[in-house]
Design an enzyme around this catalytic site. Structure first.
Site, PDB file in Angstrom:
ATOM      1  N   GLU A  53       0.832  -1.209   0.000  1.00  8.26           N
ATOM      2  CA  GLU A  53       0.000   0.000   0.000  1.00  8.26           C
ATOM      3  C   GLU A  53       0.868   1.262   0.000  1.00  8.26           C
ATOM      4  O   GLU A  53       0.587   2.220  -0.720  1.00  8.26           O
ATOM      5  CB  GLU A  53      -0.912  -0.001   1.221  1.00  8.26           C
ATOM      6  CG  GLU A  53      -1.814   1.196   1.314  1.00  8.26           C
ATOM      7  CD  GLU A  53      -3.223   0.925   0.820  1.00  8.26           C
ATOM      8  OE1 GLU A  53      -3.944   1.907   0.628  1.00  8.26           O
ATOM      9  OE2 GLU A  53      -3.587  -0.240   0.626  1.00  8.26           O
ATOM     10  N   THR A  54       1.919   1.262   0.793  1.00 11.45           N
ATOM     11  CA  THR A  54       2.794   2.427   0.880  1.00 11.45           C
ATOM     12  C   THR A  54       3.483   2.697  -0.448  1.00 11.45           C
ATOM     13  O   THR A  54       3.488   3.829  -0.949  1.00 11.45           O
ATOM     14  CB  THR A  54       3.837   2.223   1.993  1.00 11.45           C
ATOM     15  OG1 THR A  54       3.155   2.072   3.246  1.00 11.45           O
ATOM     16  CG2 THR A  54       4.809   3.388   2.071  1.00 11.45           C
TER      17      THR A  54
END
Length: 136
Positions: A53-54
């Site tokens: 996600e990051t």
């Protein structure tokens, strides 16, 4: 527009280091440490999801630039190989970038360049900054 600091907050807690971050590719490294393991001594699956996600969010944010912000709307991460220690590398690349959404793919490899996890994140492009949460 000032580039956000991607190394603080949750990314800092995970110990993420950004080797490369631009609109077309994001490379993140981190060490598998005891406090990131689940009870069976393996890297917790949530760490993979968070890194996926990051990495995708950083790339999508840099691509969208001053036109707005992005928020993740779907994260599909597959765990392919158990990891107990060592350094891991995540590489994010765009699959599709459109007016309203983006899709990014992220591959995570171990020190021997073996694929240990793979994920993709769909992000919504927002034309205005998200509103802060209202106090209750």
């Amino acid at each position: 527009m000032q580039t956000p600091d991607f190394t603080g907050g949750f990314a800092g807690l995970l110990g993420l280091r950004f080797d490369e971050a631009n609109a077309d590719r994001v490379v993140i490294r981190w060490r598998c440490r005891p406090d990131l393991l689940q009870p069976y001594g393996l890297l917790h699956g949530g760490v993979y999801c968070a890194v996926v996600e990051t990495a995708a969010s950083v790339g999508a944010t840099l691509w969208l630039g001053g036109r707005g912000n992005v928020v993740g709307v779907a994260n599909q991460t597959d765990f392919l190989r158990a990891v107990r220690d060592g350094e891991l590398t995540a590489v994010a690349t765009p699959v599709q970038r459109g007016r309203s959404q983006q899709l990014w793919q992220v591959e995570i490899a171990d020190e021997r360049d073996r694929l240990v996890a793979r994920g993709q994140v769909r992000l919504q492009n927002l034309s205005s900054p998200p509103r802060p949460a209202r106090p209750k």
